[in-house]
Design a protein around this motif. Structure first.
Motif, PDB file in Angstrom:
ATOM      1  N   GLN A 404      54.999  45.471  17.822  1.00  0.00           N
ATOM      2  CA  GLN A 404      56.335  44.949  18.059  1.00  0.00           C
ATOM      3  C   GLN A 404      56.304  43.454  17.772  1.00  0.00           C
ATOM      4  O   GLN A 404      55.711  42.685  18.515  1.00  0.00           O
ATOM      5  N   THR A 405      56.946  43.051  16.692  1.00  0.00           N
ATOM      6  CA  THR A 405      56.881  41.650  16.287  1.00  0.00           C
ATOM      7  C   THR A 405      58.288  41.113  16.091  1.00  0.00           C
ATOM      8  O   THR A 405      59.037  41.655  15.281  1.00  0.00           O
ATOM      9  N   PRO A 406      58.685  40.061  16.796  1.00  0.00           N
ATOM     10  CA  PRO A 406      60.003  39.471  16.590  1.00  0.00           C
ATOM     11  C   PRO A 406      60.097  38.773  15.244  1.00  0.00           C
ATOM     12  O   PRO A 406      59.105  38.529  14.578  1.00  0.00           O
ATOM     13  N   MET A 407      61.319  38.412  14.858  1.00  0.00           N
ATOM     14  CA  MET A 407      61.522  37.769  13.559  1.00  0.00           C
ATOM     15  C   MET A 407      60.734  36.464  13.442  1.00  0.00           C
ATOM     16  O   MET A 407      60.101  36.191  12.445  1.00  0.00           O
ATOM     17  N   GLN A 408      60.791  35.642  14.487  1.00  0.00           N
ATOM     18  CA  GLN A 408      60.059  34.384  14.471  1.00  0.00           C
ATOM     19  C   GLN A 408      58.726  34.577  15.178  1.00  0.00           C
ATOM     20  O   GLN A 408      58.663  34.649  16.393  1.00  0.00           O
ATOM     21  N   THR A 409      57.671  34.684  14.411  1.00  0.00           N
ATOM     22  CA  THR A 409      56.358  34.975  14.981  1.00  0.00           C
ATOM     23  C   THR A 409      55.443  33.769  14.846  1.00  0.00           C
ATOM     24  O   THR A 409      55.199  33.296  13.733  1.00  0.00           O
ATOM     25  N   THR A 410      54.947  33.261  15.959  1.00  0.00           N
ATOM     26  CA  THR A 410      53.975  32.174  15.909  1.00  0.00           C
ATOM     27  C   THR A 410      52.601  32.750  15.623  1.00  0.00           C
ATOM     28  O   THR A 410      52.365  33.960  15.755  1.00  0.00           O
ATOM     29  N   LYS A 411      51.681  31.866  15.262  1.00  0.00           N
ATOM     30  CA  LYS A 411      50.305  32.295  14.995  1.00  0.00           C
ATOM     31  C   LYS A 411      49.685  32.917  16.240  1.00  0.00           C
ATOM     32  O   LYS A 411      48.991  33.933  16.168  1.00  0.00           O
ATOM     33  N   GLU A 412      49.965  32.308  17.420  1.00  0.00           N
ATOM     34  CA  GLU A 412      49.405  32.832  18.670  1.00  0.00           C
ATOM     35  C   GLU A 412      49.958  34.215  18.976  1.00  0.00           C
ATOM     36  O   GLU A 412      49.231  35.123  19.385  1.00  0.00           O
ATOM     37  N   ASN A 413      51.283  34.386  18.775  1.00  0.00           N
ATOM     38  CA  ASN A 413      51.887  35.699  19.018  1.00  0.00           C
ATOM     39  C   ASN A 413      51.350  36.744  18.060  1.00  0.00           C
ATOM     40  O   ASN A 413      51.141  37.898  18.427  1.00  0.00           O
ATOM     41  N   PHE A 414      51.140  36.315  16.819  1.00  0.00           N
ATOM     42  CA  PHE A 414      50.599  37.242  15.829  1.00  0.00           C
ATOM     43  C   PHE A 414      49.230  37.758  16.265  1.00  0.00           C
ATOM     44  O   PHE A 414      48.958  38.955  16.231  1.00  0.00           O
ATOM     45  N   LYS A 415      48.363  36.820  16.698  1.00  0.00           N
ATOM     46  CA  LYS A 415      47.024  37.210  17.155  1.00  0.00           C
ATOM     47  C   LYS A 415      47.117  38.120  18.369  1.00  0.00           C
ATOM     48  O   LYS A 415      46.393  39.114  18.477  1.00  0.00           O
ATOM     49  N   SER A 416      47.996  37.762  19.312  1.00  0.00           N
ATOM     50  CA  SER A 416      48.142  38.555  20.532  1.00  0.00           C
ATOM     51  C   SER A 416      48.611  39.963  20.210  1.00  0.00           C
ATOM     52  O   SER A 416      48.082  40.946  20.736  1.00  0.00           O
ATOM     53  N   ASN A 417      49.601  40.070  19.303  1.00  0.00           N
ATOM     54  CA  ASN A 417      50.110  41.395  18.932  1.00  0.00           C
ATOM     55  C   ASN A 417      49.059  42.221  18.207  1.00  0.00           C
ATOM     56  O   ASN A 417      48.946  43.431  18.409  1.00  0.00           O
ATOM     57  N   LEU A 418      48.285  41.553  17.362  1.00  0.00           N
ATOM     58  CA  LEU A 418      47.237  42.269  16.630  1.00  0.00           C
ATOM     59  C   LEU A 418      46.153  42.761  17.587  1.00  0.00           C
ATOM     60  O   LEU A 418      45.669  43.889  17.480  1.00  0.00           O
ATOM     61  N   THR A 419      45.773  41.916  18.550  1.00  0.00           N
ATOM     62  CA  THR A 419      44.795  42.329  19.559  1.00  0.00           C
ATOM     63  C   THR A 419      45.324  43.499  20.369  1.00  0.00           C
ATOM     64  O   THR A 419      44.599  44.460  20.668  1.00  0.00           O
ATOM     65  N   ASN A 420      46.611  43.437  20.742  1.00  0.00           N
ATOM     66  CA  ASN A 420      47.221  44.543  21.484  1.00  0.00           C
ATOM     67  C   ASN A 420      47.164  45.838  20.683  1.00  0.00           C
ATOM     68  O   ASN A 420      46.881  46.911  21.223  1.00  0.00           O
ATOM     69  N   GLN A 421      47.447  45.728  19.385  1.00  0.00           N
ATOM     70  CA  GLN A 421      47.424  46.932  18.547  1.00  0.00           C
ATOM     71  C   GLN A 421      46.011  47.518  18.467  1.00  0.00           C
ATOM     72  O   GLN A 421      45.831  48.740  18.503  1.00  0.00           O
ATOM     73  N   ILE A 422      45.016  46.636  18.350  1.00  0.00           N
ATOM     74  CA  ILE A 422      43.628  47.104  18.321  1.00  0.00           C
ATOM     75  C   ILE A 422      43.290  47.819  19.627  1.00  0.00           C
ATOM     76  O   ILE A 422      42.679  48.895  19.634  1.00  0.00           O
ATOM     77  N   MET A 423      43.682  47.216  20.751  1.00  0.00           N
ATOM     78  CA  MET A 423      43.423  47.823  22.059  1.00  0.00           C
ATOM     79  C   MET A 423      44.110  49.177  22.190  1.00  0.00           C
ATOM     80  O   MET A 423      43.543  50.123  22.735  1.00  0.00           O
ATOM     81  N   VAL A 424      45.325  49.274  21.680  1.00  0.00           N
ATOM     82  CA  VAL A 424      46.072  50.536  21.757  1.00  0.00           C
ATOM     83  C   VAL A 424      45.400  51.615  20.914  1.00  0.00           C
ATOM     84  O   VAL A 424      45.115  52.721  21.390  1.00  0.00           O
ATOM     85  N   LYS A 425      45.121  51.287  19.658  1.00  0.00           N
ATOM     86  CA  LYS A 425      44.519  52.287  18.758  1.00  0.00           C
ATOM     87  C   LYS A 425      43.180  52.784  19.290  1.00  0.00           C
ATOM     88  O   LYS A 425      42.877  53.978  19.221  1.00  0.00           O
ATOM     89  N   ASN A 426      42.394  51.865  19.854  1.00  0.00           N
ATOM     90  CA  ASN A 426      41.041  52.226  20.282  1.00  0.00           C
ATOM     91  C   ASN A 426      41.026  53.037  21.574  1.00  0.00           C
ATOM     92  O   ASN A 426      40.000  53.601  21.933  1.00  0.00           O
ATOM     93  N   ARG A 427      42.165  53.118  22.281  1.00  0.00           N
ATOM     94  CA  ARG A 427      42.188  53.819  23.571  1.00  0.00           C
ATOM     95  C   ARG A 427      43.002  55.105  23.532  1.00  0.00           C
ATOM     96  O   ARG A 427      43.188  55.752  24.566  1.00  0.00           O
ATOM     97  N   ILE A 428      43.508  55.485  22.365  1.00  0.00           N
ATOM     98  CA  ILE A 428      44.411  56.641  22.287  1.00  0.00           C
ATOM     99  C   ILE A 428      43.724  57.919  22.756  1.00  0.00           C
ATOM    100  O   ILE A 428      44.277  58.689  23.551  1.00  0.00           O
ATOM    101  N   ARG A 429      42.519  58.181  22.297  1.00  0.00           N
ATOM    102  CA  ARG A 429      41.851  59.441  22.657  1.00  0.00           C
ATOM    103  C   ARG A 429      41.566  59.516  24.152  1.00  0.00           C
ATOM    104  O   ARG A 429      41.613  60.599  24.750  1.00  0.00           O
ATOM    105  N   HIS A 430      41.273  58.380  24.785  1.00  0.00           N
ATOM    106  CA  HIS A 430      40.995  58.346  26.219  1.00  0.00           C
ATOM    107  C   HIS A 430      42.301  58.472  27.016  1.00  0.00           C
ATOM    108  O   HIS A 430      42.326  59.095  28.078  1.00  0.00           O
ATOM    109  N   THR A 431      43.374  57.904  26.469  1.00  0.00           N
ATOM    110  CA  THR A 431      44.696  58.031  27.088  1.00  0.00           C
ATOM    111  C   THR A 431      45.153  59.484  27.048  1.00  0.00           C
ATOM    112  O   THR A 431      45.791  59.973  27.994  1.00  0.00           O
TER     113      THR A 431
END
Length: 678
Positions: A404-431
């Motif tokens: 989920q990325t808003p139109m105006q994305t800062t570098k910090e938000n980009f990193k945070s969103n990417l980290t969140n996506q990694i965390m989500v993908k890596n936990r799907i089977r356990h979820t």
């Protein structure tokens, strides 16, 4: 005849809808372009940093050479000009001093070059590979007539990643001791195979049955303490990615258990024993999707070596039958000798070159933000090109576009969103495992205990379910980081120590509750504890397993303060998702389909949003200069400002009583306010 005005209006409506869809599509394209631009910038930054490090290495080399030259120039020239009998003691001492300086210079240069060279490398996918099982020696020491035994497992094979240095290997000594201790506390059942037909049936299955990626129940992992000093000395290029997967730098042992056999020779005849063997990878990357593939490949690589040896035997047998017949008894004995040559232990000696080459090549695979895809040709490792393996490629890819990325994305938000996506993908089977098992009430009971830093013990006889649930709840308060003990595969002695020290923990025991509680000696300590035990009751049915959690709490847990919060919209969505995930008469499934994976991802996104909104944004105050004064952490002022920001009285009481003084919350605040950098 159709009304023209109605047709015109219909066309206008359709055009309007298409225009809206076009605008939405353009907005999405704009978002993707923006994110890709940020990704390219980040990639270029990493490449620039690498170039700077390489330049620095060259400068260091030049400076080192100049330093050595200056030291050598201090060497007293009298040693060359004067005869030995006239060399004074002072000259000798001066020369010694120069040599000492040279040694120190070389040592310092080595340390600097070592650190910098490590910064130019990526952390390997794994640190080491093991095969664990029973060797011949244990069987020889067994009594003659014993048919079943529980024996301590041993390392049958051990190989480290390619390019490992002596320091890294030394740092793995303690984790390997932990692995040895964990497996020895769970002895392997060894069972003699009796009767020629029964032996043939089982060994044929061991030889020819191929391992499949769907065989997830025998694939599991657990965590170990990481090597504390490793990342102080060397900082790999993919450190940022590693932090996204494993912020606290734990080690993880991925395990695949398979049925196998080993032989003994007693009283002029062969004996065959069935047992469990374990293939293992030790890693800092807890990516099940990768290690499922690698473990299956390793197991099938051994199978290929066995099949090849067995095929040679069959060809020789056919040749003998053409020339002259062999007595059936001799034929059986000869066949059993072949079986002995390729048993679980001997096949490792036969296949060690193939295994070593495969592990070496695979350990060179790199994963980083600028190398987000893995597509490694496993088939190319097999020397005999006529043999085709079932799993020809190792495939994995990192997410690139944030969820989920808003139109105006800062570098910090980009990193945070990417980290969140990694965390989500890596936990799907356990979820997927958690969402099948828990109701909303049971889920929130455990969730609140973790938020309050309680003592939570999961107990299950199925190790895959146990470790999956432990991993899920260990990370359930992300982006907070649980900093207290978390042991997915523990033992009673460790649990007893944690309870005795009144320390919060998350732990798993691979046994049933009734048996454990019956044998637990310190029951008085247990009754006084705040322990929450989550027992999993597994009921075997014709169409599959039915799993029910049963929660035991030894002290009444005051959760009244949470009731209001649980009626808010985010929690309602969690409740609805858990209810819809399980149908009536639901039978537990190990693997998830594509639709279930999407639902698991949505569930995880909701959880992250709850933590970020309810427990970070709404309660963490802006930085006040007086929060940190002369290096002193002003906890009282921070609490005062925090309570002033929270308007609801019940929320204030909940945060003050349960959240504020937790270790994970205080650690978050100290990093957020840069306490450690002041």
């Amino acid at each position: 005849m159709k009304n023209p005005q109605i047709e015109i209006q219909t066309l206008k409506n359709e055009n309007q809808m298409l225009q809206q869809q076009l605008i939405k599509a353009q907005q999405e394209i704009s978002i993707y372009k923006n994110n890709l631009q940020l990704y390219d910038q980040e990639r270029q930054k990493l490449l620039d940093e690498r170039d700077k490090l390489e330049e620095r290495l060259q400068d260091n080399k030049s400076n080192f050479e100049k330093k050595v030259k200056r030291i050598i120039e201090r060497m007293p020239c009298q040693i060359d000009k004067q005869s030995r009998s006239y060399i004074s003691n002072s000259i000798i001492q001066k020369a010694k001093g120069v040599m000492v300086d040279l040694v120190i210079a070389y040592k310092d240069a080595y340390k600097e070059d070592y650190r910098d060279s490590q910064r130019c490398k990526c952390q390997s996918l794994f640190e080491s590979f093991y095969i664990i099982g029973i060797n011949h020696k244990e069987l020889k020491e067994m009594p003659e007539k014993q048919n079943v035994a529980m024996l301590p497992p041993k390392f049958l094979y051990k190989q480290y990643k390619n390019g490992i240095n002596s320091q890294e290997r030394d740092l793995l000594t303690d984790p390997e001791k932990d692995i040895k201790e964990i497996f020895e506390k769970k002895p392997i059942k060894v069972e003699k195979l009796d009767g020629y037909d029964y032996i043939e049936e089982n060994i044929t299955r061991f030889l020819h049955e191929r391992q499949k990626i769907e065989d997830k129940e025998n694939l599991y992992f657990f965590n170990l303490s990481g090597c504390d000093n490793l990342f102080d000395v060397q900082i790999p290029l993919n450190m940022e990615l590693l932090n996204s997967f494993n912020k606290d730098k734990q080690l993880f042992l991925f395990v695949y258990s398979v049925d196998d056999y080993v032989t003994s020779y007693y009283d002029d005849r062969y004996q065959f024993w069935k047992f469990k063997k374990y293939y293992c990878f030790l890693t800092y990357f807890p990516i099940s999707e990768i290690f499922d593939q690698l473990l299956i490949f390793a197991a099938n690589l051994i199978k290929l070596q066995r099949s090849d040896s067995y095929l040679q035997y069959k060809l020789e047998q056919a040749q003998r039958q053409k020339t002259k017949k062999m007595k059936e008894s001799l034929e059986q004995q000869y066949r059993q000798k072949i079986y002995q040559d390729i048993d679980a232990v001997n096949i490792i000696y036969k296949a060690k070159d193939e295994i070593a080459n495969a592990i070496k090549l695979i350990s060179d695979i790199q994963l980083n933000y600028d190398q987000p895809y893995i597509e490694f040709d496993l088939q190319s490792i097999i020397k005999d090109k006529n043999i085709r393996i079932q799993q020809e490629k190792l495939i994995y890819k990192l997410p690139v576009i944030p969820l989920q990325t808003p139109m105006q994305t800062t570098k910090e938000n980009f990193k945070s969103n990417l980290t969140n996506q990694i965390m989500v993908k890596n936990r799907i089977r356990h979820t997927h495992i958690v969402m099948q098992i828990f109701s909303f009430d049971d889920f929130t009971t455990i969730f609140m205990e973790i938020l309050k830093e309680g003592q939570i013990l999961f107990m299950c006889e199925n190790i895959y379910i146990l470790t999956s649930v432990c991993y899920f709840f260990h990370l359930v308060i992300y982006p907070y980081l649980w900093v207290l003990p978390a042991l997915y595969y523990s033992n009673s002695e460790t649990i007893d120590n944690l309870l005795g020290n009144q320390m919060p923990f998350i732990a798993g025991l691979n046994e049933g509750y009734n048996k454990w509680i019956q044998n637990y000696k310190n029951k008085q300590q247990l009754q006084k504890s705040n322990l929450t035990i989550v027992e999993f009751l597994i009921k075997k049915e014709a169409c599959g397993d039915n799993i029910t959690p049963l929660i035991h709490q030894y002290q009444s847990q005051n959760n009244n303060l949470r009731l209001k919060k649980l009626k808010t919209n985010p929690y309602f969505q969690i409740n609805e998702m858990l209810q819809k995930y399980k149908s009536i008469g639901h039978i537990f499934q190990i693997s998830q389909n594509e639709e279930q994976s999407k639902k698991c991802a949505e569930f995880l996104i909701n959880l992250i949003n709850i933590i970020e909104n309810d427990f970070i944004k709404k309660i963490v105050p802006d930085l006040d200069p007086d929060f940190i004064s002369n290096g002193i952490w002003n906890q009282g002022l921070i609490l005062k400002k925090m309570l002033a920001k929270i308007k609801d009285n019940e929320d204030q009481e909940f945060i003050k009583q349960y959240i504020f003084e937790t270790d994970y919350f205080q650690q978050y605040l100290k990093h957020y306010y840069n306490f450690y950098k002041r």
